[in-house]
Design an enzyme around this catalytic site. Structure first.
Site, PDB file in Angstrom:
ATOM      1  N   ARG A  14       0.838  -1.206   0.000  1.00  0.00           N
ATOM      2  CA  ARG A  14       0.000   0.000   0.000  1.00  0.00           C
ATOM      3  C   ARG A  14       0.874   1.257   0.000  1.00  0.00           C
ATOM      4  NH1 ARG A  14      -4.660   0.202   4.393  1.00  0.00           N
ATOM      5  NH2 ARG A  14      -2.974   0.906   5.728  1.00  0.00           N
TER       6      ARG A  14
ATOM      7  N   LYS B 209      -2.718   6.510   1.243  1.00  0.00           N
ATOM      8  CA  LYS B 209      -2.582   6.923   2.645  1.00  0.00           C
ATOM      9  C   LYS B 209      -1.595   8.089   2.702  1.00  0.00           C
ATOM     10  CE  LYS B 209      -2.464   4.811   7.213  1.00  0.00           C
ATOM     11  NZ  LYS B 209      -3.748   5.300   7.701  1.00  0.00           N
TER      12      LYS B 209
ATOM     13  N   GLU C 263     -16.525   6.008   3.775  1.00  0.00           N
ATOM     14  CA  GLU C 263     -15.784   5.494   4.933  1.00  0.00           C
ATOM     15  C   GLU C 263     -16.290   6.112   6.221  1.00  0.00           C
ATOM     16  OE1 GLU C 263     -11.562   4.417   4.640  1.00  0.00           O
ATOM     17  OE2 GLU C 263     -11.419   6.207   3.412  1.00  0.00           O
TER      18      GLU C 263
END
Ligand code: PLP
Length: 339
Positions: free
Chosen positions: A80, A183, A219
């Site tokens: 990620r 992220k 989310e």
């Protein structure tokens, strides 16, 4: 040894002994270096502090009943972080280098991995940022990767609890074709004002809808959403959410429990049809959702009976924690045991 009260740790920064660093210069990553300093001198024109060329990760190490330390799915976090590099034009850190840094930092700070009985764990925070000086908006030529660890308390101190979330249509976190799937620090800066308001209103966090149509679920704060409906585990398909490693793991466990996993768009009104729901992520594993208030429309979606977490949330939570702490066999190969 400092006196750490393992049973009363929160989620905050506690100084540990060492951190790991790696610099990128002349087109390549150097060797990992060990540091005992909590500081890093930075150029005043570094791209990280002007243009947010930055990404980070979050994962955990757990001490089992057998005293062994287990690290959960670090290869997934390494991947990620590579995706975040692609999304911010930073160089990819090789997966092996990321894993080596994790293992080294945990090993060197072994005494900070909380005891099994405390329910606490060691939080691992890798971060990467542009250190090279630029004044125009362009990617840096030099980068730094730093990885530090810090012990964190159990998320649920008084036992597994359900909390309320709020939909506030005046705030977006990320755009459908934007950075939400990475992220990167900017996404979190973008969530601070809404988060503060939600907390002031007595909610545990903001429940985001898709920014374009405000029609679908995205989310819940810094966690993915899932709902339980009949025999299904339903979780959003969206380009503006972070692909949660916890959610990915829960989907596997849900199937193991005989649930059907559905990844698809979820319209906000569908919330009324879920028997249970949770916010999932590294911090809490599962934070059961008591209810969701649609603030602007004055609608409440109740997602618990008597405010208590539902049985499916509890079962998934217990199963994942058992794998992480080594109480149950690691049949999916998710755990790396530290030598
Ligand atoms: C925005 C966001 N969504 C979801 C998650 C959960 O992801 P994970 O399960 O990998 O911790 C996080 C935390 O990393 C997050 O910051």
């Amino acid at each position: 040894m400092e006196n750490i009260d393992w049973n009363n740790l929160g989620f905050g920064y506690v100084k540990t002994d060492y951190n790991i660093r790696c610099t990128y210069k002349n087109g390549e990553w150097g060797e990992l270096e060990v540091s005992n300093s909590e500081y890093f001198p930075m150029h005043i024109a570094a791209t990280a502090i002007h243009y947010g060329q930055e990404s980070f990760e979050g994962l955990k190490a757990f001490r089992g009943k057998d005293g062994k330390i287990r690290i959960f799915r670090m290869d997934e976090n390494a991947r990620r972080m590579q995706d975040s590099s692609d999304g911010t034009l930073m160089p990819r850190l090789p997966i092996e280098k990321f894993e080596e840094a994790v293992l080294k930092a945990v090993k060197l700070n072994e005494r900070f991995v909380p005891p099994y009985e405390s329910g606490a764990s060691l939080y691992i925070r890798p971060v990467m940022f542009g250190t090279g000086a630029e004044v125009g908006v362009k990617p840096a030529k030099e980068y730094m990767f730093i990885l530090f660890v810090t012990p964190v308390g159990p998320y649920f101190k008084g036992g597994f609890q359900a909390t309320p979330f709020v939909i506030m249509r005046e705030y977006d976190r990320s755009a459908p074709l934007g950075m939400g799937k990475y992220k990167v620090g900017g996404n979190y800066a973008a969530s601070l004002v809404a988060g503060k308001k939600a907390h002031e209103l007595g909610y545990s966090n903001v429940f985001y809808l898709d920014a374009k149509e405000k029609k679908y679920i995205d989310e819940c704060g810094a966690a993915n959403f899932f709902g339980i409906k009949g025999n299904s585990y339903v979780t959003p398909e969206s380009t503006s959410i972070l692909p949660s490693i916890t959610n990915k793991s829960l989907m596997v466990l849900a199937e193991e429990f005989g649930l059907k996993v559905e990844r698809r768009h979820i319209q906000v009104e569908e919330l009324a049809t879920f028997e249970e729901a949770g916010a999932c992520g590294t911090a809490a594993v599962i934070s059961p959702i008591e209810r969701i208030d649609d603030y602007d429309k004055n609608i409440t979606y109740k997602l618990t009976k008597n405010g208590k977490p539902g049985p499916v949330c509890e079962k998934l939570y217990n199963r994942l924690r058992a794998i992480q702490y080594g109480d149950e066999p690691d049949k999916y190969g998710w755990v790396t045991i530290l030598d």
